[in-house]
Every structure is written in C-alpha cells, then in structure tokens.
Design an enzyme around this catalytic site. Structure first.
Site, PDB file in Angstrom:
ATOM      1  N   GLY A  32       3.921  12.566  25.223  1.00 53.87           N
ATOM      2  CA  GLY A  32       2.988  13.123  25.576  1.00 53.87           C
ATOM      3  C   GLY A  32       3.687  14.794  25.825  1.00 53.87           C
ATOM      4  N   SER A  33       2.408  15.564  26.321  1.00 52.39           N
ATOM      5  CA  SER A  33       2.112  17.407  25.715  1.00 52.39           C
ATOM      6  C   SER A  33       3.522  17.801  25.973  1.00 52.39           C
ATOM      7  CB  SER A  33       1.317  17.791  26.128  1.00 52.39           C
ATOM      8  OG  SER A  33       1.070  17.637  27.585  1.00 52.39           O
ATOM      9  N   THR A  34       4.391  17.484  27.237  1.00 53.75           N
ATOM     10  CA  THR A  34       6.002  18.230  28.281  1.00 53.75           C
ATOM     11  C   THR A  34       7.039  17.522  26.878  1.00 53.75           C
ATOM     12  OG1 THR A  34       4.839  17.757  29.880  1.00 53.75           O
ATOM     13  CG2 THR A  34       6.928  18.785  29.840  1.00 53.75           C
ATOM     14  N   ASP A  84      11.440  12.500  30.295  1.00 61.51           N
ATOM     15  CA  ASP A  84       9.585  11.913  29.912  1.00 61.51           C
ATOM     16  C   ASP A  84       9.324  12.682  30.746  1.00 61.51           C
ATOM     17  OD1 ASP A  84       7.585  10.604  28.866  1.00 61.51           O
ATOM     18  OD2 ASP A  84       8.170   8.399  29.391  1.00 61.51           O
ATOM     19  N   LYS A  97       2.699   7.032  34.967  1.00 59.76           N
ATOM     20  CA  LYS A  97       3.217   6.976  33.787  1.00 59.76           C
ATOM     21  C   LYS A  97       2.143   6.652  33.214  1.00 59.76           C
ATOM     22  CE  LYS A  97       6.751   8.124  31.839  1.00 59.76           C
ATOM     23  NZ  LYS A  97       5.974   9.062  31.247  1.00 59.76           N
ATOM     24  N   GLY A  98       1.902   6.703  31.822  1.00 57.21           N
ATOM     25  CA  GLY A  98       0.515   5.980  30.584  1.00 57.21           C
ATOM     26  C   GLY A  98      -0.385   6.746  30.843  1.00 57.21           C
ATOM     27  N   GLY A 100      -0.598   8.850  27.872  1.00 57.18           N
ATOM     28  CA  GLY A 100      -0.519   9.080  26.643  1.00 57.18           C
ATOM     29  C   GLY A 100      -0.444   7.296  26.142  1.00 57.18           C
ATOM     30  N   GLU A 106       7.577   3.436  27.518  1.00 60.06           N
ATOM     31  CA  GLU A 106       9.110   4.276  27.932  1.00 60.06           C
ATOM     32  C   GLU A 106       9.574   3.906  28.966  1.00 60.06           C
ATOM     33  OE1 GLU A 106       5.325   7.860  27.677  1.00 60.06           O
ATOM     34  OE2 GLU A 106       5.295   6.835  29.225  1.00 60.06           O
TER      35      GLU A 106
HETATM   36  C1  5RP Z   1       2.874   8.954  28.698  1.00 61.57           C
HETATM   37  C2  5RP Z   1       3.200   9.719  29.877  1.00 61.57           C
HETATM   38  C3  5RP Z   1       3.353  10.910  29.847  1.00 61.57           C
HETATM   39  O1  5RP Z   1       4.333  10.932  30.277  1.00 61.57           O
HETATM   40  C4  5RP Z   1       2.558  11.564  30.546  1.00 61.57           C
HETATM   41  O2  5RP Z   1       1.258  10.984  30.629  1.00 61.57           O
HETATM   42  C5  5RP Z   1       2.634  12.905  30.638  1.00 61.57           C
HETATM   43  O3  5RP Z   1       1.821  14.017  29.588  1.00 61.57           O
HETATM   44  P1  5RP Z   1       2.084  14.797  29.569  1.00 61.57           P
HETATM   45  O4  5RP Z   1       3.162  15.981  29.235  1.00 61.57           O
HETATM   46  O5  5RP Z   1       1.288  15.379  28.305  1.00 61.57           O
HETATM   47  O6  5RP Z   1       1.124  15.508  30.665  1.00 61.57           O
HETATM   48  O7  5RP Z   1       3.336   8.977  30.415  1.00 61.57           O
HETATM   49  O8  5RP Z   1       2.258   6.946  28.303  1.00 61.57           O
END
Ligand code: 5RP
Length: 226
Positions: A32-34, A84, A97-98, A100, A106
C-alpha cells in the site's frame, strides 16, 4: 505539524516503523501507499537486515528496486515483525485490510510473524469496523453465491473492477467489496465468513490483529499498543 498532508503523515509513520525492524532479522512487509513510504525508508537499513518477505508483487518490485532481497515465505521460519498499513483499525487493534487487493498474502505473512506493527494515518481509526467497503478475496465461480450470503447479513457485495473487468489478484482470484456491514464482533465475523465455500480470505484481521499501531497525527506519531 498541523499543516502536514496525508502523504507526509504516511511518510512520518513509515519512517517511525524503522524502530521496530530487528537488526539481523528478515522483516515482513505489507502493501500500500503507507508501506511504500516504509519500504523507501527501509533502504537505509538494508545492510543491517538479510532482507524481507513481501505480501505482494508490487511490494516485491519496490523492495528489489531498492536492493533489498526478497525471500519466499516457505524458505524462512517465523519472522520477528510484520509491518503493514490498514484501511480501518478499531480500538482493540482489529483491522479491515485489502484496499490494495493484497489481503491474502498480507494475512499469510502476518500469521508468520511474532508482531504486527500497523502504520496508518489517523483517518483510519474507527469505533466499529465496516464503514470502509470490506474486501473479500473469492474463487470467481463462488462470487454470486457469496454475494447472496453477504446480502443475508445486510451487506451489498460488488466484484471489484479494474479497467472495466474484474480485478485479478496476485493469486489469480477476484475481490468482492462489501458495503453496509457493521462488524461489531470482528473475531466471530472473520471465523464465520472464512467458513463459506469459495472464500479465500476475508479482509477482517482480528485473529491477526495489530500488536502496535503507529498513527500519524497532526501532533506527530502516536503509538497505540493492544
Ligand atoms: C492493501 C492493504 C493496505 O494496507 C491498505 O489498503 C492501506 O493502504 P494505504 O496505506 O495505501 O492507505 O490492506 O491490501
């Protein structure tokens, strides 16, 4: 600090997560972006760790581009820590979660790790899980029936699309996004949905909940422990 953008908050927690990486140990890496901010920060520690186990093709590509070796999960034992992001996190550390589409890998890497460190900005904190559409990875032939099972619980499940066709996950499956749920008992809900034939993984992380959450706030990084 109050002027920080969401992107800057993500970078802040990505950097803060380095303190949880154990020198000499392989680190579990989410998606994910974080997490991308974390991966970028991790490059500074690459000579101090053997490498990473990754939860997606996207994270693997980013890690390798930075010169961080990626190990296949089956070739290594228990990991010290998994780092994560989350789409939602409740006061007990249960998560959705999910977003992405990487939820299955994960959950696998989280299960292989002693400690789950969640990195998120404070927009992800909720009292009750369910406002964010719940991702569920499913075997395509079961999607319509699983959608009816969610309807019986008051949910509205839609197949996630990409470029007008069903998105295909790294595992070759589809994602249902379910709105209209209030997940008041995440442990029971996760166990229940996991029993439905054709469900690969439900995006509730209650059995693999966070142990720590590094939350990006306008006042800096807040550390929550569960
Ligand atoms: C990906 C995930 C990510 O951790 C979740 O979507 C958060 O993403 P972001 O950091 O881009 O907000 O579960 O499957």
């Amino acid at each position: 600090m109050s002027q920080m953008t969401q992107d800057e908050l993500k970078a802040l927690v990505g950097q803060a997560a380095l303190a949880y990486v154990v020198p000499g140990e392989i680190v579990g890496v989410g998606t994910g972006s974080t997490v991308n901010k974390f991966i970028d920060a991790l490059a500074a520690l690459k000579d101090h760790i053997p490498g990473a186990v990754s939860s997606s093709e996207a994270s693997t590509a980013r890690l390798q581009a930075l010169g961080i070796p990626v190990f296949e999960a089956n070739t290594v034992g228990e990991l010290a820590v998994y780092i994560d992001g989350a789409d939602e996190i409740d006061p007990a550390g249960h998560m959705v979660k999910g977003g992405g589409a990487a939820l299955t890998r994960e959950k696998i890497v989280a299960a292989q790790s002693r400690r789950f460190v969640c990195i998120a900005d404070e927009s992800k904190v909720v009292r009750t899980l369910g406002a964010f559409p719940l991702p569920v990875e499913v075997i395509p032939m079961a999607a319509a029936r699983i959608a009816r099972q969610f309807a019986a619980l008051g949910g509205d499940a839609r197949v996630r699309l990409k470029d007008g066709v069903p998105l295909v996950t790294d595992n070759g499956q589809h994602i249902l996004d379910v709105t209209g749920l209030q997940i008041s008992d995440p442990l029971a809900f996760e166990s229940q949905v996991n029993q439905w034939p054709g469900v690969v993984t439900v995006g509730v992380f209650a059995h693999q909940k966070a142990d720590v959450c590094l939350l990006g706030t306008p006042g800096g990084v807040k550390t929550l422990t569960f």
